[in-house]
Every structure is written in structure tokens, then in C-alpha cells.
Motif scaffolding. Sequence first.
Motif, PDB file in Angstrom:
ATOM      1  N   THR A 110      12.061   0.936  14.368  1.00  0.00           N
ATOM      2  CA  THR A 110      12.215   0.934  12.915  1.00  0.00           C
ATOM      3  C   THR A 110      13.316   1.915  12.522  1.00  0.00           C
ATOM      4  O   THR A 110      13.597   2.864  13.255  1.00  0.00           O
ATOM      5  N   LEU A 151      13.544  -0.557   0.989  1.00  0.00           N
ATOM      6  CA  LEU A 151      12.189  -0.904   0.577  1.00  0.00           C
ATOM      7  C   LEU A 151      12.281  -1.638  -0.761  1.00  0.00           C
ATOM      8  O   LEU A 151      13.370  -1.900  -1.257  1.00  0.00           O
ATOM      9  N   GLU A 197       1.859  -1.732  -0.583  1.00  0.00           N
ATOM     10  CA  GLU A 197       2.494  -3.021  -0.260  1.00  0.00           C
ATOM     11  C   GLU A 197       3.740  -2.811   0.579  1.00  0.00           C
ATOM     12  O   GLU A 197       4.014  -3.592   1.508  1.00  0.00           O
ATOM     13  N   ASN A 198       4.523  -1.778   0.288  1.00  0.00           N
ATOM     14  CA  ASN A 198       5.703  -1.491   1.102  1.00  0.00           C
ATOM     15  C   ASN A 198       5.319  -1.084   2.518  1.00  0.00           C
ATOM     16  O   ASN A 198       5.969  -1.484   3.479  1.00  0.00           O
ATOM     17  N   ILE A 199       4.271  -0.297   2.661  1.00  0.00           N
ATOM     18  CA  ILE A 199       3.860   0.169   3.987  1.00  0.00           C
ATOM     19  C   ILE A 199       3.426  -1.004   4.860  1.00  0.00           C
ATOM     20  O   ILE A 199       3.759  -1.068   6.050  1.00  0.00           O
ATOM     21  N   PHE A 200       2.705  -1.965   4.285  1.00  0.00           N
ATOM     22  CA  PHE A 200       2.123  -3.046   5.086  1.00  0.00           C
ATOM     23  C   PHE A 200       2.813  -4.389   4.883  1.00  0.00           C
ATOM     24  O   PHE A 200       2.267  -5.422   5.273  1.00  0.00           O
ATOM     25  N   ALA A 247      -3.418   2.565   3.887  1.00  0.00           N
ATOM     26  CA  ALA A 247      -2.209   3.247   3.405  1.00  0.00           C
ATOM     27  C   ALA A 247      -2.505   4.715   3.139  1.00  0.00           C
ATOM     28  O   ALA A 247      -1.719   5.601   3.512  1.00  0.00           O
ATOM     29  N   VAL A 304       7.515   7.140   2.548  1.00  0.00           N
ATOM     30  CA  VAL A 304       6.923   5.802   2.584  1.00  0.00           C
ATOM     31  C   VAL A 304       7.535   4.985   3.723  1.00  0.00           C
ATOM     32  O   VAL A 304       6.829   4.247   4.425  1.00  0.00           O
ATOM     33  N   ALA A 305       8.847   5.124   3.926  1.00  0.00           N
ATOM     34  CA  ALA A 305       9.497   4.418   5.032  1.00  0.00           C
ATOM     35  C   ALA A 305       8.930   4.870   6.373  1.00  0.00           C
ATOM     36  O   ALA A 305       8.713   4.052   7.288  1.00  0.00           O
ATOM     37  N   ARG A 333       5.495   3.409   6.830  1.00  0.00           N
ATOM     38  CA  ARG A 333       5.597   2.021   7.294  1.00  0.00           C
ATOM     39  C   ARG A 333       5.756   1.977   8.811  1.00  0.00           C
ATOM     40  O   ARG A 333       5.125   1.165   9.502  1.00  0.00           O
ATOM     41  N   SER A 380       2.499   2.771  10.413  1.00  0.00           N
ATOM     42  CA  SER A 380       1.482   1.728  10.263  1.00  0.00           C
ATOM     43  C   SER A 380       1.565   0.679  11.359  1.00  0.00           C
ATOM     44  O   SER A 380       0.575  -0.006  11.642  1.00  0.00           O
TER      45      SER A 380
END
Length: 514
Positions: A98, A106, A114-117, A138, A167-168, A171, A174
Motif C-alpha cells: 500500500t 482517499l 468507509e475509506n478504511i474498508f 475501524a 486514515v490512509a 486502511r 486493516s
Amino acid sequence: MDTTAQHGIAKEEPTGPAPRLTLSGVSKSFPGVRALHNVSLSLYPGQVTALIGENGAGKSTLVKIMTGIYQPDAGTISIDGQAVTLPSAHAAFGHGVTAIHQETVLFDDLSVAENIFLGHAPRTRLGTIDWRTMRKHAREVLDTMHAGHIDADARLKDLGIANKHLVAVARAMSIDAQIVIMDEPTAALSMKEIEELFLLIEFLKEERKAILFISHKFDEIYRIADRYTVFRDGEMVGQGLIKDAGQSQIVRMMVGRSVDHIFPQRKAEIGAPVLSVSGLSHPTEFSDIGFELHEGEILGFYGLVGAGRSEVMQAISGITRISGGTITLEGKVITPKSAADSIEAGIVYVPEERGKQGVVIGLPIFQNVSLPSLKRTSKSGLLRLSDEFALARSYTERLDLRASSLSQDVGTLSGGNQQKVVLGKWLAMNPKVMILDEPTRGIDIGAKAEIYGLMRALADAGVAVLMISSDMEEVIGVSDRIAVMHEGQISGILDKEQFSQENVLLLAVGKPAN
């Protein structure tokens, strides 16, 4: 040939953990351009490898190969010792690769969760998204990263840049990403946010992630990197442990020459006042701004994030309206109501966001350079192609622009060369005052030296230069005087003999200099 040994840095014996990711003999070409040739790179679990090189050295191409956006023409990619192919970004994601970019890729209108998954959300037995479980997971990921202050239900657009980076990373966590690429992640962050990012990188190292860190800032590289790999002109020219390599050695590998004096050493000849600003105010951004700028002078503007520096310069440039105060250019009061008014008067503004505001992506180099000078390159309302090319050639040669031709799309150039195009188009206007907003952000050390030399050459030719910079070393090294802003006001102006990091920082936090 062993290029590592050739540059005087001993090749380390393989010890410790096996590499998580290895690229070997990778090459990539585009029409008329050889981007990469036979390059190698290894990333190790629990370690940060710094990828270092000038703009145009091939770093971005390599990242796109690692993330499945480009396919190599030759070479192999191995993850945990097994050769793999990455035919798409989804495939790279599936292999645990990633990337976190300078501008986070994002979706602003989606929530944090929602962005994470996105693309791998938990599902119910009916196959629909399990929203409750997604929010729960999350929050768990964010808590694990010590980022529990971020609301999983918040819209991404309501977060600051630093939290968007978090948050990136969430992700990546996750999907249990094992290889994390950070491409200029600190470029738009404040000092406090950079420190928070470094803590996050330490967390990723503890989690045994293999990290590729791309930066032009040597203080950051020596702070967090364990290893380094240097690219020059699409080739790998050196690699090793960062503790074994001095900065001068790495710079020599990057640019193929020694850069002993990055800042110009000439003594400035300061002339008469060119620009005078008095009582300049804006309803929300700044108030009572006053200073003088002289012919042949580089006046640096420094301040912490939110101090109002760019806003002041945009007002002087006619981009935003003022609520009070006067702007005097060569003894004549001007009241610019638009950027065109300021340009006509002789004030040009080189913006910080060169990719969005400085150049027109999709147009060739020569049209970008000639765009503000259409009166000079047209006759009876018709553009003369030969005049456009002649104008562009004159200024790009002066700036040592590196491109295959002047017809090349400006969007395919490196950041440093895009900046040269922006400078070239405004130099063609023969300005009296040139305002440079973060002129070297995201530019390598070799290109920085060239830009600094150009700035000094402009000043020596009588142009008055205003430079906004968040780089303390840069603002001290380049400026003839430094104006420091704090919360929308100038807290002090330092003469050369007063220059010190302590004095600049004291003024930046609203305290008097020593």
C-alpha cells in the motif's frame, strides 16, 4: 559493475532478516524516455528504507511499478522470497502493498470507516455491508494506532491533512499490509504533525512492516531511516545502512557532483525601495501589514502554519481583496482588483501548488511558458507558433530545463522541472517584483541549489524577490532580510546580522527576538 562500491561506500554483507520485498533488474521505458534501467531495491521487515534521488531520477515510476499501476519491461518482483506479478493496483493491494502519498488518495465524501474498508468491507450473511461491524473494526484499528481521537463516522473532508494520513495508514493496517510506501508524506504537514507521523512510523516498525520512505529532507531521512537506496537518471547508484553514509556522500551520488554550497555566497547589492506595503488588512486573515522591499533584495517571509503569509502575498498579487491599507510600487499607489492588474503593474506570483495553480497539465511546455505573454507571440489576433517556441526556448535554456522537447506535456515532468516552467513563464514577463511561495517544496537538493542560484541572479539583475518558506534553513540561507509572521501580523523583521534559528522561532510564536 558494483555501483555501490564505485561510489566509495562498502556493500554490506547480508545479515539479519530476509527482505520482505525485492526488486531486481527492473527496467521501464516510455516513448523517448528511459525511466528506469536495471534497478534493484530491497525492503526489510521492521525497517525504513529511504529512497533518495533528484526529481526525474525514477522514484515515482518505481512506486507505480510496486503498486501495480505500471508494468516493468524487465526484471522481477519478489515478496517474501516468492516471485510475483502485480498486474493492477488491486493485485498489489492483495499482496499487502500500500502507498501513502503526499496528497492522500482517499474519498472526501465517504466516512473514515468507509475509506478504511473500501473494497474489503465486512459483509452480512446476505452479502450486504455490515455497517456496525465495519465501524467497530475501524475504531479498533484507529485505537491500535493511537489514533482513537478520529471519529470513524466523520466525513474525511472534515479532517486535516495529518489525520487523513492516519486514515490512509489505518486502511493499510486493516488489510494487514506488510509493505508500506510513504511518498513525501510530510510535505504539507506542520512540525507538530510531522512528529506525530514519525511516532506512527515507529509503531509500524514495531509491527514489523517494511517501509519505503521517499523524501528530499535529509533531516527526516537521518532521523527515521535504517537504510538508503539512491537513484540517479533511472539507475540505482548506491545503497547501504544510513549510519554508514554521510550526507555529502549521498548528495554526490544523487547529483553526480559535489554540492558544497547549496546557498548562494554572493553579497547582495540592495537598491532603492520598489514595493511598499502599509496597513494592509483583510477581514479574517491578516491585519496592519507593513514592510518595504528593495531592488535587488530577497525578503524572506517565515511563519508557522496559519500565520497568514500566503494570504498576504495573494492580496498583493490581486488574487484576494483587502479591507484596508495601501500598496505602493515604484512610488505609485496601486489597487489591484485581479491578478491581471498586478501582473500588468509588474508583480508576479509563483504559487505553492505548482501542479494545480502554476502549470496547465495537458498543455506542452512551450504553451505553458508563453501563456502569459500572448501579446508578444501573436499578431493581428493570431498566435505565431515560431514566436511561442522562441520565447519558451529562451527561458527554459536559461533555467536548464530537462525535457525531451518543448512539445512534451508539462504533466510528465518532474516536480523540479515543472517549477522551472512556472518560473520561466513569469520571467518572460520581466517582472519588477517576483513572489515565490514555497519555491522548493518537494524539490531535490540539486534542483534546490539551481533555484537558489536563479533567485540570487534575479536579485542581482535588480528584481525584487519575496520568498515564503517554511524551511528554516532555507529562509536563513537565502534571504537578505526575514519578515516573520504570527497570527496574521508581522511580529518582526530581522536584518542579516540578527539571523538565527532562535530569533526566527521566537518571532514566529509572538515573542521578541534577542
